[in-house]
Design an enzyme around this catalytic site. Structure first.
Site, PDB file in Angstrom:
ATOM      1  N   ASP A 144      12.262  -1.128   3.651  1.00  0.00           N
ATOM      2  CA  ASP A 144      11.273  -0.085   3.957  1.00  0.00           C
ATOM      3  C   ASP A 144      12.010   1.096   4.419  1.00  0.00           C
ATOM      4  O   ASP A 144      11.412   1.547   5.405  1.00  0.00           O
ATOM      5  CB  ASP A 144      10.187  -0.811   4.362  1.00  0.00           C
ATOM      6  N   HIS A 158       5.929  10.323   1.940  1.00  0.00           N
ATOM      7  CA  HIS A 158       4.804  10.673   2.473  1.00  0.00           C
ATOM      8  C   HIS A 158       4.482  12.389   2.038  1.00  0.00           C
ATOM      9  O   HIS A 158       3.758  12.792   2.651  1.00  0.00           O
ATOM     10  CB  HIS A 158       4.445  10.703   4.041  1.00  0.00           C
ATOM     11  N   GLU A 171      -0.019  -1.274   5.492  1.00  0.00           N
ATOM     12  CA  GLU A 171       0.912  -0.994   6.517  1.00  0.00           C
ATOM     13  C   GLU A 171       0.790   0.339   7.085  1.00  0.00           C
ATOM     14  O   GLU A 171       1.195   0.867   8.163  1.00  0.00           O
ATOM     15  CB  GLU A 171       2.172  -1.215   5.840  1.00  0.00           C
ATOM     16  N   GLU A 172       0.698   1.236   6.186  1.00  0.00           N
ATOM     17  CA  GLU A 172       0.538   2.726   6.358  1.00  0.00           C
ATOM     18  C   GLU A 172      -0.786   3.376   7.252  1.00  0.00           C
ATOM     19  O   GLU A 172      -0.635   4.357   7.943  1.00  0.00           O
ATOM     20  CB  GLU A 172       0.399   3.665   5.066  1.00  0.00           C
ATOM     21  N   ASP A 231       7.926   4.221  -1.557  1.00  0.00           N
ATOM     22  CA  ASP A 231       7.425   3.892  -0.222  1.00  0.00           C
ATOM     23  C   ASP A 231       6.136   2.925  -0.345  1.00  0.00           C
ATOM     24  O   ASP A 231       4.944   3.530  -0.164  1.00  0.00           O
ATOM     25  CB  ASP A 231       7.241   4.947   0.922  1.00  0.00           C
ATOM     26  N   ASP A 268       0.881  -1.242  -0.094  1.00  0.00           N
ATOM     27  CA  ASP A 268       0.173  -0.006   0.017  1.00  0.00           C
ATOM     28  C   ASP A 268       0.964   1.356   0.144  1.00  0.00           C
ATOM     29  O   ASP A 268       1.857   1.348   0.118  1.00  0.00           O
ATOM     30  CB  ASP A 268      -0.831  -0.056   1.197  1.00  0.00           C
TER      31      ASP A 268
HETATM   32 ZN   LIG Z   1       6.742   2.097   4.036  1.00  0.00          ZN
END
Ligand SMILES: [Zn+2]
Length: 374
Positions: free
Chosen positions: A161, A346, A137-138, A104, A76
């Site tokens: 990651d 992000h 995950e996020e 990411d 994700d």
């Molecule tokens: Zn990540």
């Protein structure tokens, strides 16, 4: 190493996969891993977590009879991640500025798949390899938290990651999140304010007394969300506060969490009167446990050797965030987090140097080869 990893990465970022909407991405990866010869299973974690796809577990049998080696990444991306249009400028891959890039963690996914592909293409004997691609995950490590970790048979693993290829994150903090509801008593602010108990006032005093920010070199805390009140002429009767605390040290995490709760309790007690009283509800959630691998751990040593062989500078560090590695480590499978080249994650300025993808894939291949020869 095959430069096709760059094209493959571009293909992956073109597939929308914001958290809970990883279906198309998971389908693609399932097909790609199967085409490479893995047996692949998708679990049904999304029935509990609410997304449209489960975690992928892939197993590549090996000719060398030893425990598998694990590679992990997440499918994700954060928002805004719909309709990502990537292009390359001066060797750097970036989005058009309207979305994140999704490096990411699609850089990690691409590097794992191309690292394995490289080893398989060589036709050499290798140890079994496990691959875990998680979803959501996020948004709180939801996929990993709902994955049946007892499936994993590897002795240790690598979650791809983190920032730069060569970064080895050998520790990460534990995190608690809290939610507080402070209750007061509603009254008309102009006619009879003395009959009310102002929940915003109580919340302000509580927050002012909380230990917040950087507590020490391994402990932090934050209030991130506050809400309450409905009109300027009403003494408010309810405020919600949400925050978190993190520490690499479990005792310190417990202490700062207790201190935050104590600040709430004390403020509420100062506003307990005969006619009407303030009150509060406290919800605490342990999000994940901390981990710390010793620098002498075989997983760390293998990574250092692989980087040295590739002439990539290693940087061993302790991280400040939580990731799937926290969950996997807490199940007793030592896993460090490795850099992939992802930058400014992000944000819509996110980018990655194309050659980092090539280096990251070479690193994965070197880990498998060195582990197989040990
Ligand atoms: Zn990540």
């Amino acid at each position: 190493m095959h430069p096709d990893v760059i094209q493959y990465f571009l293909d992956l970022v073109a597939i929308d996969s914001e958290s809970k909407n990883e279906g198309a991405m998971i389908d693609r990866l399932k097909a790609d891993l199967q085409a490479l010869g893995a047996t692949v299973e998708e679990d049904s974690c999304h029935l509990q977590t609410g997304g449209n796809a489960g975690n992928l577990y892939a197993f590549f049998p090996g000719q060398i009879n030893k425990a598998p080696i694990l590679f992990c990444a997440h499918a994700d991306t954060v928002k805004p991640g719909q309709g990502i249009r990537a292009s390359i400028t001066g060797g750097r891959i970036h989005s058009d500025g309207n979305t994140v890039l999704g490096g990411d963690d699609k850089s990690g996914v691409a590097e794992i798949i191309f690292g394995i592909k490289e080893v398989l293409a060589g036709g050499e004997e290798h140890a079994p390899v496990e691959v875990l691609i998680t979803v959501s995950e996020e948004i709180g490590l939801l996929g990993a938290k709902h994955f049946d970790l007892s499936k994993l048979r590897s002795g240790f693993g690598y979650a791809l990651d983190a920032h730069r290829v060569g970064d080895l994150v050998v520790g990460a903090p534990a995190q608690n999140t809290f939610r507080v509801i402070i209750t007061g008593k509603e009254a008309h602010a102009g006619v009879e304010p003395e009959k009310g108990v102002n929940a915003i006032r109580v919340a302000s005093e509580a927050i002012a007394a909380m230990p917040l920010g950087r507590i020490d070199h391994e402990t932090t805390s934050n209030v991130g969300i506050i809400g309450g009140g409905s009109a300027t002429n009403i003494v408010p009767n309810r405020v919600e506060i949400k925050g978190e605390a993190r520490s690499h040290n479990t005792l310190k995490l417990d202490q700062v969490t207790q201190d935050i709760r104590h600040a709430v309790q004390s403020a509420v007690q100062r506003h307990q009167f005969d006619f009407a009283s303030a009150g509060f509800e406290w919800e605490l959630k342990a999000e994940y446990q901390s981990f710390r691998l010793d620098d002498a751990h075989p997983a760390v040593q293998l990574a250092l050797d692989a980087l040295a062989e590739l002439d990539i500078a290693a940087r061993v560090e302790v991280g400040g965030g939580g990731s799937d590695a926290n969950i996997i480590n807490s199940a007793g499978l030592p896993t460090l987090i490795c850099g992939t080249g992802m930058n400014k994650v992000h944000t819509v300025q996110e980018d990655i140097e194309a050659q980092e993808l090539v280096r990251g894939a070479a690193f994965v291949a070197a880990l498998i080869r060195r582990y197989s020869r040990q």
